[in-house]
Design a protein around this motif. Sequence first.
Motif, PDB file in Angstrom:
ATOM      1  N   ASN A 147      12.827   5.434  -8.886  1.00 22.45           N
ATOM      2  CA  ASN A 147      13.732   5.768  -7.783  1.00 22.45           C
ATOM      3  C   ASN A 147      13.783   4.620  -6.776  1.00 22.45           C
ATOM      4  OD1 ASN A 147      15.262   7.041  -5.829  1.00 22.45           O
ATOM      5  ND2 ASN A 147      14.155   8.973  -5.972  1.00 22.45           N
ATOM      6  N   ASP A 149      15.116   5.065  -3.762  1.00 25.47           N
ATOM      7  CA  ASP A 149      15.079   5.700  -2.440  1.00 25.47           C
ATOM      8  C   ASP A 149      13.617   5.802  -1.993  1.00 25.47           C
ATOM      9  OD1 ASP A 149      15.145   7.292  -0.199  1.00 25.47           O
ATOM     10  OD2 ASP A 149      16.448   8.836  -1.056  1.00 25.47           O
ATOM     11  N   SER A 151      12.219   6.784   0.771  1.00 27.79           N
ATOM     12  CA  SER A 151      11.813   8.015   1.446  1.00 27.79           C
ATOM     13  C   SER A 151      11.455   9.101   0.428  1.00 27.79           C
ATOM     14  CB  SER A 151      12.917   8.513   2.379  1.00 27.79           C
ATOM     15  OG  SER A 151      14.099   8.829   1.658  1.00 27.79           O
ATOM     16  N   GLU A 152      12.206   9.121  -0.686  1.00 24.80           N
ATOM     17  CA  GLU A 152      11.920  10.081  -1.756  1.00 24.80           C
ATOM     18  C   GLU A 152      10.620   9.717  -2.460  1.00 24.80           C
ATOM     19  OE1 GLU A 152      12.137  13.108  -4.646  1.00 24.80           O
ATOM     20  OE2 GLU A 152      12.940  12.892  -2.615  1.00 24.80           O
ATOM     21  N   ARG A 155       7.842  10.859  -0.335  1.00 30.10           N
ATOM     22  CA  ARG A 155       7.685  12.317  -0.401  1.00 30.10           C
ATOM     23  C   ARG A 155       6.880  12.722  -1.638  1.00 30.10           C
ATOM     24  NH1 ARG A 155       9.687  16.907  -2.612  1.00 30.10           N
ATOM     25  NH2 ARG A 155      10.911  15.748  -4.134  1.00 30.10           N
ATOM     26  N   GLN A 242      13.165  19.741  -6.924  1.00 29.67           N
ATOM     27  CA  GLN A 242      13.800  18.807  -6.000  1.00 29.67           C
ATOM     28  C   GLN A 242      13.529  17.349  -6.363  1.00 29.67           C
ATOM     29  OE1 GLN A 242      13.923  20.198  -1.704  1.00 29.67           O
ATOM     30  NE2 GLN A 242      12.252  21.452  -2.462  1.00 29.67           N
ATOM     31  N   SER A 243      12.829  17.128  -7.467  1.00 33.03           N
ATOM     32  CA  SER A 243      12.606  15.763  -7.918  1.00 33.03           C
ATOM     33  C   SER A 243      13.920  15.182  -8.414  1.00 33.03           C
ATOM     34  CB  SER A 243      11.571  15.745  -9.048  1.00 33.03           C
ATOM     35  OG  SER A 243      11.554  14.482  -9.679  1.00 33.03           O
ATOM     36  N   HIS A 244      14.166  13.896  -8.166  1.00 33.18           N
ATOM     37  CA  HIS A 244      15.436  13.295  -8.597  1.00 33.18           C
ATOM     38  C   HIS A 244      15.522  13.233 -10.118  1.00 33.18           C
ATOM     39  CE1 HIS A 244      13.392   9.588  -9.666  1.00 33.18           C
ATOM     40  NE2 HIS A 244      14.524   9.049 -10.039  1.00 33.18           N
TER      41      HIS A 244
END
Length: 454
Positions: A147, A149, A151-152, A155, A242-244
């Motif tokens: 990923n 992102d 911020s992700e 998290r 909620q994982s990408h």
Amino acid sequence: MARPSILNLLERKFILLLGDLFIVITSLNYFVIEAIDPQFISLKLKVVVISFGIISFLALSYILDLYNLQRTLKRKYVVSQAIYITALFVLTVFIFSLIVFDASFYIKHLLLFLILTPLEIALWRLFFVNVFRIIPTTKNVLFIYDNEDQSEVRRVINLIDGDEEETFYKVKLTYNINQLIGAKQNFLKATEKIDAWIINVENYNELPSDIEKVMLMSILKGREVISFTSFYENTYEALPIQSHNDSFYEILQLRNRKIRYLQTIFGFGINLTLALVLGVVFLLCLPFVWSFNLLFNRGPLFYTQKRVGLHGKEFKIYKFRSMVVDAEKTGAKMAAKNDARITPFGRILRAFRIDELPQIISVIKGDMQFIGPRPERKVFVNQLNSRVPFYNARHLIRPGITGWAQVKYKYGENLDDSVKKLEYDLYYIKNRSITLDLRIIFKTVTTVLFSRGV
């Protein structure tokens, strides 16, 4: 040199359980042989008392969370928790023997059983805590992701490290999959101090072949190599929707399965038994609720509402009304734990879960069962369907009065809470079993008796 293999959470719980059972069985044997008057002792008494003692200890331990290592590894909890739970256990065994076998006892040996057993369990658990303060308890993690992102990524790392609860994992190294190309030598050296790999990538075929060889070497050395989905499921007993990289196939692992006949029979037995028991309780409570409702909560006795059930079909749910009559005059709104719309008498109904009793009608009609995802209203289902992948998957089974999400998560007050509860609902659908159903029943008892969870 890498650290020695570290015991995982399940292995630590098993060691703790073995020590507890050794003390419990030894104490029960002492109780039967020394504390009970010999004229009452028989093979039947020995078998029944010891069997009852073991079962009651395990039941109390489970209901009162004795094997929650987040508390057990904290000294301020370990002694007090062990003493009061074991004290309940020895008193239960004593009262059971007195009532069932009408036995008489030697006071000295009875007191030793009642006093020493809790102390022995407490001392064993204190020893257990101190041992795990000396030896390594947390696994150093290599986290590989794709990923972009950040911020992700942060998290997910917080979830691995245990943002809100102890996971016994700690991310020490992070690599974006693009960083791995051509980095074999440095990567190999870095993995020497790693105990576990957690991989969160969308396409595992993109992992460089050199890195796959290093991964295999790590597995052969006893390191743990798992996907983030597996880590999350094992640690949080929920699914990371909620994982990408949420994949319908990875999360639910869709595959053909044989019909689980034992699960079906058990489910039917539970529904039939509880329908009879709660049906009687419902009929006994009905006149009292009607009388008090007339005096303190004027308006309809029952509250009915359409909910979404099996295969997305709507059905009517029944509850004793606990809110004001015009509770939704401004539109549909989720109930909150301290909702201002709840009447004083309604708070009493909710405190003792009496308002839920009329749902027995939906169970009898076949719209609900006792264990399953809680049914939601169509207006909220539509909102959640547009926001969360797989939300409709929770409608693969009949909704329930209680469920895994209800006993594992707090009272749901908004859509964010519904998303979090979906993780537990999908975990239940994927891992549904007699054992999990029994855990839910025990935890529901805890919820009602000790005001936990919902």
